[in-house]
Design a protein around this motif. Structure first.
Motif, PDB file in Angstrom:
ATOM      1  N   GLY A   1       0.992  -1.303   0.045  1.00  0.00           N
ATOM      2  CA  GLY A   1       0.094  -0.350  -0.185  1.00  0.00           C
ATOM      3  C   GLY A   1       0.984   1.216   0.045  1.00  0.00           C
ATOM      4  N   LYS A   2       2.034   1.240   0.000  1.00  0.00           N
ATOM      5  CA  LYS A   2       2.648   2.178   0.403  1.00  0.00           C
ATOM      6  C   LYS A   2       3.885   2.427  -0.923  1.00  0.00           C
ATOM      7  N   VAL A   3       4.190   1.063  -1.145  1.00  0.00           N
ATOM      8  CA  VAL A   3       4.857   1.198  -2.931  1.00  0.00           C
ATOM      9  C   VAL A   3       3.853   0.269  -3.615  1.00  0.00           C
ATOM     10  N   THR A   4       4.661   0.697  -4.672  1.00  0.00           N
ATOM     11  CA  THR A   4       4.131  -0.088  -5.673  1.00  0.00           C
ATOM     12  C   THR A   4       4.184  -1.442  -6.319  1.00  0.00           C
ATOM     13  N   THR A   5       3.520  -2.513  -5.794  1.00  0.00           N
ATOM     14  CA  THR A   5       3.767  -4.211  -5.512  1.00  0.00           C
ATOM     15  C   THR A   5       3.610  -4.848  -6.411  1.00  0.00           C
ATOM     16  N   ALA A   6       4.666  -6.015  -6.757  1.00  0.00           N
ATOM     17  CA  ALA A   6       4.332  -6.722  -7.946  1.00  0.00           C
ATOM     18  C   ALA A   6       4.626  -8.036  -6.946  1.00  0.00           C
ATOM     19  N   VAL A   7       3.654  -9.253  -7.137  1.00  0.00           N
ATOM     20  CA  VAL A   7       3.628 -10.108  -6.896  1.00  0.00           C
ATOM     21  C   VAL A   7       3.603 -11.585  -8.038  1.00  0.00           C
ATOM     22  N   VAL A   8       5.015 -12.114  -7.507  1.00  0.00           N
ATOM     23  CA  VAL A   8       5.518 -12.879  -8.824  1.00  0.00           C
ATOM     24  C   VAL A   8       5.079 -14.273  -8.646  1.00  0.00           C
ATOM     25  N   ASP A   9       4.402 -15.690  -8.909  1.00  0.00           N
ATOM     26  CA  ASP A   9       3.813 -16.835  -7.573  1.00  0.00           C
ATOM     27  C   ASP A   9       3.496 -17.931  -8.613  1.00  0.00           C
ATOM     28  N   HIS A  10       3.356 -19.299  -8.270  1.00  0.00           N
ATOM     29  CA  HIS A  10       2.338 -19.710  -8.845  1.00  0.00           C
ATOM     30  C   HIS A  10       2.099 -20.541  -8.492  1.00  0.00           C
ATOM     31  N   HIS A  11       0.747 -20.474  -6.898  1.00  0.00           N
ATOM     32  CA  HIS A  11      -0.236 -21.122  -6.142  1.00  0.00           C
ATOM     33  C   HIS A  11      -0.997 -20.063  -6.242  1.00  0.00           C
ATOM     34  N   GLY A  12      -1.812 -22.010  -6.365  1.00  0.00           N
ATOM     35  CA  GLY A  12      -2.878 -21.501  -7.241  1.00  0.00           C
ATOM     36  C   GLY A  12      -3.793 -20.792  -5.753  1.00  0.00           C
ATOM     37  N   THR A  13      -3.505 -20.848  -4.603  1.00  0.00           N
ATOM     38  CA  THR A  13      -4.345 -20.226  -3.312  1.00  0.00           C
ATOM     39  C   THR A  13      -3.974 -18.864  -3.411  1.00  0.00           C
ATOM     40  N   ASN A  14      -3.068 -18.501  -4.104  1.00  0.00           N
ATOM     41  CA  ASN A  14      -3.099 -16.376  -4.502  1.00  0.00           C
ATOM     42  C   ASN A  14      -3.911 -16.095  -4.132  1.00  0.00           C
TER      43      ASN A  14
END
Ligand code: 5GP
Ligand code: MN
Ligand code: MN
Length: 331
Positions: free
Chosen positions: A104-117
């Protein structure tokens, strides 16, 4: 080309100060992804800080680059102010520990392979078709034009190897082998990766023996579980880092479909690992208990007395085992 992938690559191209964050209780894929992204972005001249809010298991220091990974206090005290945060291999905010404070304070990218993301980034590239997050980092680095040397290729290969059980699990598909081939052709050395597992302390074998003494079976041996208490770790001169792979040993028992391993890493804090062989969806059980993961490998953490947790979780596991078995039979 995936839209989120392209947006993340675009943002990384523009970013100057990047925080690369892995998950708590880090595994090989996590450390590989954090380091591969960090080394790749550093090669492009960016200021990058690699971090994980957890102690790194000692055997990963086989790779000197692991020393690059900083803890939460170190990052905050250094005054580093990132303009971009890249989170790898983490399926929900709690998985990054105190680095949640940057969300919320900095632009964030999530890179992940979990179906539960839970898609908690500003940008989310989440794709379950990949056996490891390390393969997604390989794609990001390639798109960014990062040049690979032997070290980077080996470290990147480590994540693919560890998350596929050295190319043995059902997620070891054609993409896994072709990505591994690509990394080997760029200098990646599989034998150096296997060194992290060929470096065991005698105490770990004693701990394994305690774990074996605690084995219990249910459902005619289709469910197997075992546990180690905080005391068991201490009396064997070990920590929870020393039991990595024990759940895999439980799954390897003949006739087992579901293996459960309880690890009391702090008094009254228990990490539970689930592994299955052919059909049981472990991620459904883990999500029910507040955790997450993949169909064949998942986990969660519960607070309370070890014996009570074991009883509760085994009860839930047996219930879900019967329900899923019925569903499988009806297919
Ligand atoms: P492990 O049993 O090796 O700790 O974890 C197996 C898989 O489940 C990994 O993919 C890991 O990311 C996931 N996992 C383990 N523990 C948790 C947890 O407490 N929460 C979530 N969301 N995922 C977990
Ligand atoms: Mn992981
Ligand atoms: Mn992973």
């Amino acid at each position: 080309m995936n839209r989120d992938f392209l947006s993340i690559v675009g943002e990384l191209n523009l970013a100057k100060k990047i925080l690369v964050v892995g998950h708590i209780m880090p595994d090989g894929d996590d450390i590989s992804s954090v380091l591969s992204a960090t080394l790749g972005l550093q090669k492009l001249g960016k200021e990058v800080v690699a971090c994980i809010d957890w102690r790194i298991p000692w055997y990963f220091y086989e790779f000197d680059e692991t020393n690059l990974i900083k803890g939460y206090d170190e990052v905050v005290n250094s005054g580093f102010e990132p303009d971009f945060m890249l989170i790898v291999d983490a399926s929900s905010p709690d998985r990054i520990g105190r680095f949640q404070e940057f969300l919320g304070k900095v632009t964030t990218a999530v890179v992940d392979h979990h179906g539960t993301n839970t898609l908690f980034g500003t940008l989310n590239w989440v794709d379950t078709k990949f056996g490891s997050t390390a393969q997604m980092i390989l794609r990001i680095n390639t798109e960014l034009g990062v040049s690979y040397d032997e070290r980077l290729a080996t470290i990147n290969l480590m994540g693919i190897a560890t998350d596929t059980g050295f190319f043995r699990y059902s997620n070891a598909d054609e993409i896994v082998f072709s990505d591994a081939t690509k990394l080997v052709s760029m200098g990646g050395k599989a034998y150096l990766v296997s060194r992290i597992f060929e470096n065991k302390r005698i105490e770990q074998f004693k701990l394994l023996s305690t774990m074996v003494e605690h084995i219990c079976t249910e459902n005619d041996g289709k469910i197997v579980y075992s546990y180690l208490s905080k005391k068991d770790y201490e009396s064997n001169n070990c920590t929870e880092d020393d039991s990595g792979g024990f759940v895999g040993e439980l799954r390897s028992i003949q006739g087992v479909e579901l293996a459960i391993f309880f690890s009391e890493y702090e008094k009254n804090e228990v990490h539970i690992s689930f592994r299955s062989k052919d059909w049981f969806d472990c991620s459904k059980l883990a999500v029910l208990l507040g955790g997450g993961g993949h169909p064949r490998a998942a986990g969660c953490t519960l607070k309370g007395e070890l014996s009570v947790i074991v009883e509760q979780v085994v009860r839930e596991a047996k219930l879900m085992f019967s329900t899923q078995l019925e569903a499988v039979k009806n297919i």
